[in-house]
Design a protein around this motif. Sequence first.
Motif, PDB file in Angstrom:
ATOM      1  N   PHE A 162      19.601  33.555  25.858  1.00  0.00           N
ATOM      2  CA  PHE A 162      20.497  34.081  24.827  1.00  0.00           C
ATOM      3  C   PHE A 162      19.868  35.250  24.076  1.00  0.00           C
ATOM      4  O   PHE A 162      20.552  36.213  23.734  1.00  0.00           O
ATOM      5  N   ALA A 163      18.578  35.176  23.788  1.00  0.00           N
ATOM      6  CA  ALA A 163      17.897  36.282  23.096  1.00  0.00           C
ATOM      7  C   ALA A 163      17.901  37.538  23.962  1.00  0.00           C
ATOM      8  O   ALA A 163      18.076  38.650  23.453  1.00  0.00           O
ATOM      9  N   ALA A 164      17.733  37.374  25.265  1.00  0.00           N
ATOM     10  CA  ALA A 164      17.768  38.528  26.170  1.00  0.00           C
ATOM     11  C   ALA A 164      19.172  39.122  26.223  1.00  0.00           C
ATOM     12  O   ALA A 164      19.331  40.355  26.249  1.00  0.00           O
ATOM     13  N   VAL A 165      20.191  38.279  26.230  1.00  0.00           N
ATOM     14  CA  VAL A 165      21.579  38.773  26.220  1.00  0.00           C
ATOM     15  C   VAL A 165      21.828  39.567  24.946  1.00  0.00           C
ATOM     16  O   VAL A 165      22.334  40.698  24.983  1.00  0.00           O
ATOM     17  N   LEU A 166      21.458  38.995  23.807  1.00  0.00           N
ATOM     18  CA  LEU A 166      21.683  39.659  22.526  1.00  0.00           C
ATOM     19  C   LEU A 166      20.861  40.943  22.405  1.00  0.00           C
ATOM     20  O   LEU A 166      21.345  41.966  21.911  1.00  0.00           O
ATOM     21  N   GLY A 167      19.627  40.916  22.879  1.00  0.00           N
ATOM     22  CA  GLY A 167      18.790  42.112  22.847  1.00  0.00           C
ATOM     23  C   GLY A 167      19.350  43.226  23.712  1.00  0.00           C
ATOM     24  O   GLY A 167      19.357  44.400  23.320  1.00  0.00           O
ATOM     25  N   ALA A 168      19.847  42.884  24.888  1.00  0.00           N
ATOM     26  CA  ALA A 168      20.427  43.893  25.777  1.00  0.00           C
ATOM     27  C   ALA A 168      21.708  44.466  25.190  1.00  0.00           C
ATOM     28  O   ALA A 168      21.956  45.674  25.273  1.00  0.00           O
ATOM     29  N   MET A 169      22.514  43.618  24.578  1.00  0.00           N
ATOM     30  CA  MET A 169      23.738  44.109  23.949  1.00  0.00           C
ATOM     31  C   MET A 169      23.403  45.040  22.777  1.00  0.00           C
ATOM     32  O   MET A 169      24.055  46.063  22.577  1.00  0.00           O
ATOM     33  N   THR A 170      22.374  44.700  22.015  1.00  0.00           N
ATOM     34  CA  THR A 170      21.953  45.531  20.894  1.00  0.00           C
ATOM     35  C   THR A 170      21.414  46.874  21.380  1.00  0.00           C
ATOM     36  O   THR A 170      21.731  47.933  20.818  1.00  0.00           O
ATOM     37  N   LEU A 171      20.607  46.844  22.430  1.00  0.00           N
ATOM     38  CA  LEU A 171      20.073  48.085  22.992  1.00  0.00           C
ATOM     39  C   LEU A 171      21.190  48.958  23.551  1.00  0.00           C
ATOM     40  O   LEU A 171      21.217  50.173  23.320  1.00  0.00           O
ATOM     41  N   ALA A 172      22.114  48.356  24.256  1.00  0.00           N
ATOM     42  CA  ALA A 172      23.234  49.121  24.815  1.00  0.00           C
ATOM     43  C   ALA A 172      24.080  49.732  23.702  1.00  0.00           C
ATOM     44  O   ALA A 172      24.500  50.880  23.803  1.00  0.00           O
ATOM     45  N   ARG A 173      24.281  48.996  22.625  1.00  0.00           N
ATOM     46  CA  ARG A 173      25.046  49.533  21.493  1.00  0.00           C
ATOM     47  C   ARG A 173      24.334  50.727  20.884  1.00  0.00           C
ATOM     48  O   ARG A 173      24.964  51.697  20.490  1.00  0.00           O
ATOM     49  N   ALA A 174      23.018  50.679  20.809  1.00  0.00           N
ATOM     50  CA  ALA A 174      22.258  51.784  20.232  1.00  0.00           C
ATOM     51  C   ALA A 174      22.314  53.038  21.105  1.00  0.00           C
ATOM     52  O   ALA A 174      22.209  54.154  20.598  1.00  0.00           O
ATOM     53  N   LEU A 175      22.486  52.862  22.395  1.00  0.00           N
ATOM     54  CA  LEU A 175      22.487  53.993  23.318  1.00  0.00           C
ATOM     55  C   LEU A 175      23.873  54.576  23.564  1.00  0.00           C
ATOM     56  O   LEU A 175      23.999  55.605  24.222  1.00  0.00           O
ATOM     57  N   ILE A 176      24.895  53.916  23.049  1.00  0.00           N
ATOM     58  CA  ILE A 176      26.270  54.338  23.309  1.00  0.00           C
ATOM     59  C   ILE A 176      26.704  55.385  22.295  1.00  0.00           C
ATOM     60  O   ILE A 176      26.310  55.360  21.145  1.00  0.00           O
ATOM     61  N   GLY A 177      27.535  56.279  22.752  1.00  0.00           N
ATOM     62  CA  GLY A 177      28.122  57.290  21.874  1.00  0.00           C
ATOM     63  C   GLY A 177      28.147  58.632  22.568  1.00  0.00           C
ATOM     64  O   GLY A 177      27.561  58.816  23.624  1.00  0.00           O
ATOM     65  N   PRO A 178      28.822  59.571  21.983  1.00  0.00           N
ATOM     66  CA  PRO A 178      28.865  60.900  22.589  1.00  0.00           C
ATOM     67  C   PRO A 178      27.484  61.540  22.587  1.00  0.00           C
ATOM     68  O   PRO A 178      26.696  61.332  21.678  1.00  0.00           O
ATOM     69  N   LYS A 179      27.202  62.267  23.621  1.00  0.00           N
ATOM     70  CA  LYS A 179      25.911  62.934  23.742  1.00  0.00           C
ATOM     71  C   LYS A 179      25.817  64.065  22.713  1.00  0.00           C
ATOM     72  O   LYS A 179      26.801  64.743  22.457  1.00  0.00           O
ATOM     73  N   PRO A 180      24.628  64.273  22.133  1.00  0.00           N
ATOM     74  CA  PRO A 180      24.485  65.372  21.180  1.00  0.00           C
ATOM     75  C   PRO A 180      24.730  66.711  21.878  1.00  0.00           C
ATOM     76  O   PRO A 180      24.251  66.948  22.967  1.00  0.00           O
ATOM     77  N   GLY A 181      25.489  67.538  21.229  1.00  0.00           N
ATOM     78  CA  GLY A 181      25.766  68.864  21.772  1.00  0.00           C
ATOM     79  C   GLY A 181      26.889  68.892  22.789  1.00  0.00           C
ATOM     80  O   GLY A 181      27.225  69.947  23.313  1.00  0.00           O
ATOM     81  N   ALA A 182      27.454  67.723  23.089  1.00  0.00           N
ATOM     82  CA  ALA A 182      28.556  67.682  24.056  1.00  0.00           C
ATOM     83  C   ALA A 182      29.833  68.148  23.370  1.00  0.00           C
ATOM     84  O   ALA A 182      30.056  67.865  22.189  1.00  0.00           O
TER      85      ALA A 182
END
Length: 150
Positions: free
Chosen positions: A127-147
Amino acid sequence: MLAFLKTAAILLLCLMLADLVGVIVCLVFDVAPLRGSSSALPYAIWFVLGVFSGFIALNGAGGWIAGTGDADWSERPEARRIATTALACGTIVLAALSLLFWRVFWSRGVIGGYYVPDSMTHTLTFFAAVLGAMTLARALIGPKPGAPAP
């Protein structure tokens, strides 16, 4: 409420599939006479399965919540908000499952070896790995800078 149900459905599906794979892999490593097999191997198996489950669950839930057609939802301006919603819902689902498993298995002294959900330590690692991966993926999501904005 609909976002919660979508996230819960995707996350539970990912958890069930990962649990089936984990049981099979742990059984193979338990039965096969492998040299150098250690007690840390089941933790590594459940950790890796948890990471994959978290990434897949967040991506699947985010796409379903966003209702995208052919565009990638993670590049949209509201992607971070969608991912935050999915992460919050996933956290609630994992906490509820932990409480359920505590009530059913862990508080009664069930000896489950290293299978999820029988073993508390392996399940919490998963469960900690699932939550950690979801948190990391959330941090990496979004429009690219300068796009350029769509």
